[in-house]
Design a protein around this motif. Sequence first.
Motif, PDB file in Angstrom:
ATOM      1  N   ARG A 218      -3.014  -3.214  -7.142  1.00 33.17           N
ATOM      2  CA  ARG A 218      -2.570  -2.152  -7.892  1.00 33.17           C
ATOM      3  C   ARG A 218      -3.704  -1.803  -9.113  1.00 33.17           C
ATOM      4  N   ARG A 219      -4.303  -3.165  -9.534  1.00 31.45           N
ATOM      5  CA  ARG A 219      -5.468  -2.644 -10.594  1.00 31.45           C
ATOM      6  C   ARG A 219      -6.576  -2.045  -9.678  1.00 31.45           C
ATOM      7  N   MET A 220      -6.912  -2.286  -8.652  1.00 32.75           N
ATOM      8  CA  MET A 220      -7.866  -1.595  -7.610  1.00 32.75           C
ATOM      9  C   MET A 220      -7.662  -0.273  -7.842  1.00 32.75           C
ATOM     10  N   ALA A 221      -6.345  -0.043  -7.227  1.00 26.64           N
ATOM     11  CA  ALA A 221      -5.917   1.275  -7.191  1.00 26.64           C
ATOM     12  C   ALA A 221      -6.016   2.348  -8.285  1.00 26.64           C
ATOM     13  N   HIS A 222      -5.871   1.586  -9.526  1.00 28.86           N
ATOM     14  CA  HIS A 222      -5.710   2.348 -10.615  1.00 28.86           C
ATOM     15  C   HIS A 222      -7.085   2.750 -11.030  1.00 28.86           C
ATOM     16  N   ALA A 223      -8.128   1.872 -10.614  1.00 31.14           N
ATOM     17  CA  ALA A 223      -9.429   1.900 -11.112  1.00 31.14           C
ATOM     18  C   ALA A 223     -10.085   3.036  -9.960  1.00 31.14           C
ATOM     19  N   LEU A 224      -9.485   3.110  -8.940  1.00 33.44           N
ATOM     20  CA  LEU A 224     -10.131   4.240  -8.090  1.00 33.44           C
ATOM     21  C   LEU A 224      -9.541   5.549  -8.376  1.00 33.44           C
TER      22      LEU A 224
ATOM     23  N   LEU B  58      -0.102  -0.988   0.032  1.00 32.70           N
ATOM     24  CA  LEU B  58      -1.539  -0.885  -0.981  1.00 32.70           C
ATOM     25  C   LEU B  58      -2.782  -1.138  -0.352  1.00 32.70           C
ATOM     26  N   LYS B  59      -2.740  -1.911   0.708  1.00 34.34           N
ATOM     27  CA  LYS B  59      -3.923  -2.004   1.235  1.00 34.34           C
ATOM     28  C   LYS B  59      -4.422  -0.661   2.199  1.00 34.34           C
ATOM     29  N   ALA B  60      -3.161  -0.154   3.029  1.00 28.67           N
ATOM     30  CA  ALA B  60      -3.444   1.221   3.435  1.00 28.67           C
ATOM     31  C   ALA B  60      -3.808   2.187   2.401  1.00 28.67           C
ATOM     32  N   MET B  61      -3.325   2.160   1.377  1.00 28.22           N
ATOM     33  CA  MET B  61      -3.697   3.107   0.353  1.00 28.22           C
ATOM     34  C   MET B  61      -5.028   2.939  -0.158  1.00 28.22           C
ATOM     35  N   LEU B  62      -5.598   1.915  -0.271  1.00 26.27           N
ATOM     36  CA  LEU B  62      -6.823   1.652  -0.557  1.00 26.27           C
ATOM     37  C   LEU B  62      -8.001   2.056   0.453  1.00 26.27           C
ATOM     38  N   GLU B  63      -7.781   1.839   1.502  1.00 29.28           N
ATOM     39  CA  GLU B  63      -8.541   1.948   2.714  1.00 29.28           C
ATOM     40  C   GLU B  63      -9.093   3.464   2.447  1.00 29.28           C
TER      41      GLU B  63
END
Lengths: 224, 77
Positions: A218-224, B58-63
């Motif tokens: 989640r932190r990574m997603a927020h950073a992106l 979440l992994k799919a979203m970050l891909e």
Amino acid sequence: MRDKVLFFVGAIAFALLLRDILVIAGLPEERNQGIIFKIIFFHVPMAITALTCALVAFGASVAFLVTKNFKADALAVSVTETGLAFLAGNLITGSIWGRVAWGIWWTWDARLTSALVCWLLYAGYLMLRRAIEEPTQRATFAAVFSIFAFIDVPIVIFSIKWWRTQHPQPVFWGGGSFPADWYPTFGLSMLSMMLLGAVLTAVRLRQEEFQREIDGLRRMAHAL
Amino acid sequence: MYALLLQTADDVAREIARLQHGYEFLSYGLIVAWLILVGYVLIMVARERKLKREIASLKAMLEPPGATSASRQSPAR
């Protein structure tokens, strides 16, 4: 591999508990209380498992405050949740036993009340964790609360020694008479509960690892 | 003699009732203990599934867009 080991040990614990029911069905009746006395094979092991969980939670909380290692915090929450389930089982089986032995479901004596307070304290611990978002603050507050909650554990154990209670003196270390040939069955019951407690804690611990992974993503997603 | 037989029958009936009462409550106790343990295991299973689903999403979203699982498995072809 870890999954398989946990599943295997959990299955053994459940099989032992099932075997327990068959074995206690074959035991003779207790002279004074009759058949209901056999509930001791679930009531007492559940209590001992729950209080052992509280002890581990106390140790893990102290360890977290000293080292600030989040693995100790994860262990504390996992073992607390497992202990809470066992303590709930202990309180309810005790209430059912009391209904037959004393004619009442509940009485506000020192042992029963302190055990209920213990359950409420650890339930409060879990609620406190849900209320705080920031991980370090959550772990620190929870650890302090867990140490505070542990004060109740010796009160639960020694309440029957310190005060006159409706709850009887312990069968094992209070001069009570537990038939010698029932010890193996009791030991097996104790072992299966402890084993089950350990497996449930390990599974819950892994879920805490998943949760940490989710927090990281989640932190990574927020950073992106 | 008849009175003695009646008394014995009463005693037997009382003993049977006492036993049934004990068995009934013992079974309640065992059922509750099992329900709590099995219920907790089921809660754990449901929670684990939910966590795994969340990790996957979440992994799919970050891909990165356009990346497939095949390209991730053999990046240096």
